[in-house]
Design a protein around this motif. Structure first.
Motif, PDB file in Angstrom:
ATOM      1  N   GLY A   1       1.711  20.311  -0.780  1.00 22.30           N
ATOM      2  CA  GLY A   1       0.530  20.240   0.076  1.00 22.30           C
ATOM      3  C   GLY A   1       0.161  18.871   0.581  1.00 22.30           C
ATOM      4  O   GLY A   1      -0.880  18.731   1.240  1.00 22.30           O
ATOM      5  N   GLY A   2       0.962  17.839   0.317  1.00 23.06           N
ATOM      6  CA  GLY A   2       0.642  16.506   0.814  1.00 23.06           C
ATOM      7  C   GLY A   2       0.601  16.474   2.335  1.00 23.06           C
ATOM      8  O   GLY A   2       1.499  16.985   3.003  1.00 23.06           O
TER       9      GLY A   2
ATOM     10  N   LEU B   1      12.038  11.282   0.895  1.00 21.68           N
ATOM     11  CA  LEU B   1      12.394  10.492  -0.279  1.00 21.68           C
ATOM     12  C   LEU B   1      12.093  11.286  -1.555  1.00 21.68           C
ATOM     13  O   LEU B   1      11.124  12.067  -1.589  1.00 21.68           O
ATOM     14  N   PRO B   2      12.875  11.105  -2.612  1.00 14.32           N
ATOM     15  CA  PRO B   2      12.686  11.913  -3.831  1.00 14.32           C
ATOM     16  C   PRO B   2      11.286  11.820  -4.417  1.00 14.32           C
ATOM     17  O   PRO B   2      10.808  12.780  -5.029  1.00 14.32           O
ATOM     18  N   GLU B   3      10.613  10.675  -4.239  1.00 10.52           N
ATOM     19  CA  GLU B   3       9.262  10.534  -4.788  1.00 10.52           C
ATOM     20  C   GLU B   3       8.203  11.178  -3.900  1.00 10.52           C
ATOM     21  O   GLU B   3       7.068  11.374  -4.330  1.00 10.52           O
ATOM     22  N   VAL B   4       8.571  11.471  -2.635  1.00  7.41           N
ATOM     23  CA  VAL B   4       7.596  12.002  -1.680  1.00  7.41           C
ATOM     24  C   VAL B   4       7.790  13.498  -1.442  1.00  7.41           C
ATOM     25  O   VAL B   4       6.813  14.239  -1.288  1.00  7.41           O
ATOM     26  N   ALA B   5       9.039  13.953  -1.395  1.00  7.12           N
ATOM     27  CA  ALA B   5       9.321  15.339  -1.020  1.00  7.12           C
ATOM     28  C   ALA B   5       8.591  16.366  -1.894  1.00  7.12           C
ATOM     29  O   ALA B   5       7.979  17.305  -1.360  1.00  7.12           O
TER      30      ALA B   5
ATOM     31  N   GLU C   1      -3.748  11.316  -9.803  1.00  7.36           N
ATOM     32  CA  GLU C   1      -3.321  10.074  -9.155  1.00  7.36           C
ATOM     33  C   GLU C   1      -2.605  10.327  -7.835  1.00  7.36           C
ATOM     34  O   GLU C   1      -2.295   9.381  -7.114  1.00  7.36           O
ATOM     35  N   HIS C   2      -2.360  11.580  -7.504  1.00  7.66           N
ATOM     36  CA  HIS C   2      -1.690  11.898  -6.241  1.00  7.66           C
ATOM     37  C   HIS C   2      -2.666  11.729  -5.087  1.00  7.66           C
ATOM     38  O   HIS C   2      -3.780  12.264  -5.118  1.00  7.66           O
TER      39      HIS C   2
ATOM     40  N   ALA D   1       2.411   6.427  -6.269  1.00  8.00           N
ATOM     41  CA  ALA D   1       1.293   7.378  -6.226  1.00  8.00           C
ATOM     42  C   ALA D   1       1.778   8.800  -5.994  1.00  8.00           C
ATOM     43  O   ALA D   1       1.398   9.733  -6.717  1.00  8.00           O
ATOM     44  N   THR D   2       2.634   9.006  -4.987  1.00  9.79           N
ATOM     45  CA  THR D   2       3.090  10.375  -4.714  1.00  9.79           C
ATOM     46  C   THR D   2       3.996  10.890  -5.826  1.00  9.79           C
ATOM     47  O   THR D   2       4.054  12.103  -6.068  1.00  9.79           O
TER      48      THR D   2
END
Length: 917
Positions: free
Chosen positions: A333-334, A323-327, A284-285, A276-277
């Motif tokens: 703005g997450g 993590l690369p998918e989260v950073a 979808e974020h 998702a991130t």
């Protein structure tokens, strides 16, 4: 003097504790808002709190928290009396949300202290008003009566269709926005890879399923649906990050410790969150991640080291957020949201005796670990509201003091508040207005509760025939002269504080639906007088009551349940789950164990309106049919009844492992070994074969498979390994390229650097390797492409709507070179045909020689030479195939050369011989 006025004004603002807008030169509206907010207003934005009841008057606790303490949001719950699920609940909730937002507006008009003796007003910032997804079997997705009853996440998962997840998400988004709720704590992206029936940690139907890829697909679609349904006005915060699927106890009891490393978590628990991130589609974020207090042993590689609960562990949480998918998501703005900080698991972690609770330490450690938004719920050692409110106010005061005295803490607060303000600006736009938050309570009833027609086909698509394995083994539907007895789990829930208990599933729901659809006023397939309904409690009472002993003086009074069972042709059980056998929920299992004789000669059906994994193999073997329905809402009840009458095809498949029917999800999501995997030339969207392109030696050939399906007939999960094998028979070499699927499709590329024959095979375990394409590459000429026609095989079950197929990714691996055996070059049909021709020739030779007067032994020796000659001819055929000269002739070439080889010794044997004198 006038030239010094701006400088003096700037100095005055700095001395007063505010940063001038011009001095900061904000690059976005959030920075501009932050620069005008006094410290108390900034600190307040960090907190979402719970409160009792619906009173918003000046004497109420929530008035004090919003107006005086400037909290940033509230969490509404029926358990706290905020949502009154009696009467017109939608109007009540819409009224409450409007009143709460007006309090925030009124608070913005009241100055706040910014330094000693100085005050300033703060700009209006709307509140977060949150609700959370129902997380227990039987609880609705939205905790507000009058909204549309929605299928559970597991029911959505059983459709294996992300479009259905998006449709449900759209309903959630539309209805929450209509009610004035702007923050949804859901959906849950936990992966139930190992079901725990009967355990307190059993997630039930709150999860989409047990496969990380498909949970991610459903989660992304659900999030997209909420965003589109609300027009971007509802923020989505899925939980329980980094995943509760492996937890062995619930948060209502104790913090669970899971022995997994970060790398292991990425494979299962974390995978849906990372999908998702890291999605390429902004809709979808998620807007935030709901961080759960779960501990890990061996998280960073040290098997003997355990983290603190992730909510409070800076190293663990920062490792996850980096993590690369989260950073990148975090940088844009997450928001990290610490889930309820007063739950029993957290209280026990800090004080196992549960006698003391330090709210300041709990809040500070959660915030400094990296959470931006803190949910303060049950925030006291006890459950009294006065202690909770006092601790909330003490925590706010502590944070304000730290903000004023600690520059690093101040910077951390400002960083978190910027994320929060940016999220609120995405919800409401700039500038904030009161009107955007207000709802018309009289009109809200027209906007919620009216999406049943959208839900009905989703409920039908979820229905799963768990047993028997195929519909043709089901019993015929009930007839008017057959008696039907229905037992329903009579579990009750309390829909709100002070509300009377209500059943999760009405004891008469199945019978009423059956009569409505198939009774005298409909198709006339059943007789209402022959349908009886009982509860699990009544069934348990029968099991606990010994049968009466007749005496000569008296006849025992009949037992209604026993009598109904004795006369029944059909016995139907409507289950939610299977608790302890002494409880009503365990009555089905106990009955099947102790009174299976009472079911002899009857048709026995179980509908699982909860998760499908509570019955074991022996219990299921006693049933005529076992259906997974996954949700107790009216649409699902109707779908169950229609399934009993086989009114629609069963396209649903369990999204979790069901040990009782030997259904292992990890096996089911592997490629179906019975399929034929096509190999096409060209990338997705170019059409690929059958129009072969013009290809020369030295060109790079792009290949892709057709959609590879799993054993349920759905595209295999992304990342499934596929091997493209390029064989050069003339040189006895093979080159293997590994690729992974995306949307069920894998791609690979090969450079045509050799002339001669090229065979292209594909393998995706457990699908056997097979040649799917052949090419004859010639120097200076276009290559001849020969597609291999596959042997017909049974088609996989229809897929309602496969997941979208983005451009597949290829992972090249080192080339593997190996010699090719002769058997790899020849087809089995050639070999069999060559041997048969040689045998026929030998038989003809034997008969011919015997008729010409040769002895029996001479004739047999001659026929043997004929057979050997035929085999020599076949071997010549193999040689010519190997150098590429005879492949176009195929079976004809094998027949001709084998026959010619047999004819030579036969002709020699028939030549006249000179006799010696």
């Amino acid at each position: 003097m006038k030239h010094f006025l701006p400088l003096l004004l700037t100095l005055a603002l700095i001395a007063g504790g505010l940063t001038p807008v011009a001095a900061q030169q904000p690059t976005d509206p959030a920075a501009s808002l932050l620069s005008r907010m006094p410290p108390a207003a900034r600190v307040g934005q960090l907190f979402i709190v719970t409160f009792p009841g619906t009173d918003t008057a000046e004497t109420s606790a929530i008035y004090d928290l919003i107006v005086n303490e400037r909290i940033g949001g509230v969490l509404l719950s029926p358990d706290n009396g905020n949502i009154l699920n009696e009467g017109n609940a939608p109007a009540q909730v819409a009224t409450l949300t409007s009143q709460l937002q007006r309090l925030a507006w009124d608070a913005a008009q009241i100055p706040l202290p910014v330094s000693e003796g100085k005050t300033a007003t703060s700009p209006y910032v709307p509140l977060f008003i949150a609700v959370r997804q129902g997380e227990r079997t039987g609880l609705p997705t939205l905790p507000i009566s009058g909204t549309t009853p929605l299928p559970s996440p597991m029911a959505v998962g059983a459709t294996w269709n992300p479009a259905h997840a998006e449709a449900v998400g759209q309903i959630v988004g539309k209805e929450l926005h209509a009610l004035g709720i702007n923050l949804f704590l859901g959906p849950m992206l936990d992966v139930v890879d190992t079901p725990r029936p009967g355990s307190a940690a059993d997630l039930g139907t709150a999860s989409f399923g047990g496969d990380p890829f498909w949970v991610g697909q459903m989660g992304k679609a659900y999030i997209r649906g909420i965003h589109t349904g609300s027009n971007g006005r509802v923020a989505v915060v899925p939980g329980h990050f980094p995943g509760l699927g492996a937890a062995d106890r619930p948060l209502s009891e104790e913090v669970s410790t899971v022995q997994k490393s970060l790398e292991q978590l990425k494979q299962i628990e974390l995978a849906p969150f990372l999908a998702a991130t890291g999605s390429g589609e902004a809709l979808e974020h998620p807007d935030g991640l709901l961080v759960a207090p779960i501990r890990y042993r061996g998280f960073l590689g040290n098997l003997y080291a355990s983290t603190k609960p992730v909510t409070f562990d800076p190293q663990a949480l920062q490792s996850l957020l980096a993590l690369p998918e989260v950073a990148p998501w975090r940088e844009t703005g997450g928001v990290a949201v610490a889930d309820e900080l007063g739950v029993r698991a957290i209280r026990r972690f800090y004080d196992p005796s549960e006698q003391k609770f330090n709210p300041l330490r709990v809040a500070q450690e959660a915030f400094l670990a990296g959470n931006d938004l803190l949910i303060l719920s049950h925030f006291a050692a006890g459950d009294d509201w006065d202690s909770h409110i006092a601790n909330v106010k003490a925590t706010l005061a502590f944070f304000r003091e730290k903000y004023a005295s600690d520059p690093s803490f101040q910077a951390r607060v400002d960083e978190a508040v910027l994320r929060i303000l940016r999220l609120k600006l995405r919800l409401y736009g700039s500038p904030f207005t009161l009107g955007a938050t207000q709802r018309d309570a009289d009109a809200v009833a027209d906007k919620v509760g009216h999406f049943g027609e959208t839900v009905a086909p989703i409920a039908r698509a979820a229905v799963t025939l768990l047993s028997p394995p195929t519909p043709d083994l089901l019993p015929d539907p009930p007839t008017p002269d057959e008696r039907i007895v229905i037992f329903t789990d009579d579990r009750q829930v309390i829909p709100c504080a002070g509300c009377a208990p209500v059943p999760v599933l009405s004891p008469t729901a199945l019978a009423e639906t059956m009569v409505r659809l198939y009774g005298p006023q409909a198709t006339g397939q059943i007789s209402p007088q022959r349908v009886q309904s009982f509860t699990f409690s009544e069934l348990l009472n029968m099991l606990n009551t010994p049968p009466p002993t007749p005496t000569p003086e008296s006849t025992p009074a009949p037992q209604p349940v026993a009598t109904a069972l004795e006369r029944a042709h059909w016995v139907i059980f409507a289950m939610l789950d299977a608790g302890d056998r002494a409880s009503p929920s365990g009555a089905v299992r106990r009955f099947l164990s102790e009174r299976a004789d009472a079911l002899r000669g009857k048709k026995v059906v179980v509908f699982a309106f909860g998760a499908p994994y509570y019955l074991d193999t022996t219990e299921i073997a006693k049933l005529s049919a076992y259906f997974g329905v996954y949700s107790p809402i009216p649409s699902s009840v109707e779908a169950a009844v229609r399934a009993l009458f086989t009114e629609f095809p069963f396209t649903g498949a369990s999204p979790v492992t069901v040990p009782g029917i030997n259904y292992n999800l990890s096996v089911q999501t592997q490629p179906d070994p019975g399929q034929v995997i096509q190999v096409l030339i060209g990338s997705e969207g170019t059409g690929g074969t059958p129009e072969p392109p013009v290809i020369y030696q030295g060109d790079t050939l792009r290949l892709r498979t057709g959609v590879i399906v799993d054993r349920n007939g759905h595209p295999v999960p992304d990342g499934t390994l596929v091997e493209f094998i390029f064989t050069y028979p003339q040189e006895g070499l093979e080159r293997t390229v590994q690729a992974t699927t995306r949307g069920g499709v894998a791609e690979a590329m090969v450079t045509l650097d050799r002339t001669g024959q090229l065979q292209i095979s594909v393998r995706a375990e457990p699908v056997p390797r097979a040649v799917r394409l052949e090419m004859d590459i010639r120097a200076g000429e276009p290559a001849v492409i020969i597609p291999i026609t596959p042997t017909p095989s049974p088609e996989p079950p229809p897929t309602p709507s496969p997941a979208p197929s983005p451009t597949p990714e290829v992972t090249p691996t080192p080339e593997i070179t190996a010699p090719v055996r002769p058997s790899d070059r020849a087809r089995g049909s050639d070999l069999i045909q060559g041997i048969l021709i040689a045998l026929v020739a030998a038989a003809i030779g034997y008969g011919t020689l015997w008729k010409r007067g040769q002895s029996l032994s001479s004739a047999m020796r001659g026929s043997l030479r004929v057979f050997i000659g035929g085999l020599v001819g076949y071997l010549l055929f193999l040689v010519l195939v190997g150098i590429g000269q005879l492949r176009p002739l195929g079976d004809v070439g094998a027949s001709v050369l084998t026959g010619a080889g047999a004819a030579v010794p036969l002709a020699i044997a028939l030549l006249p011989r000179k006799r010696t004198p």
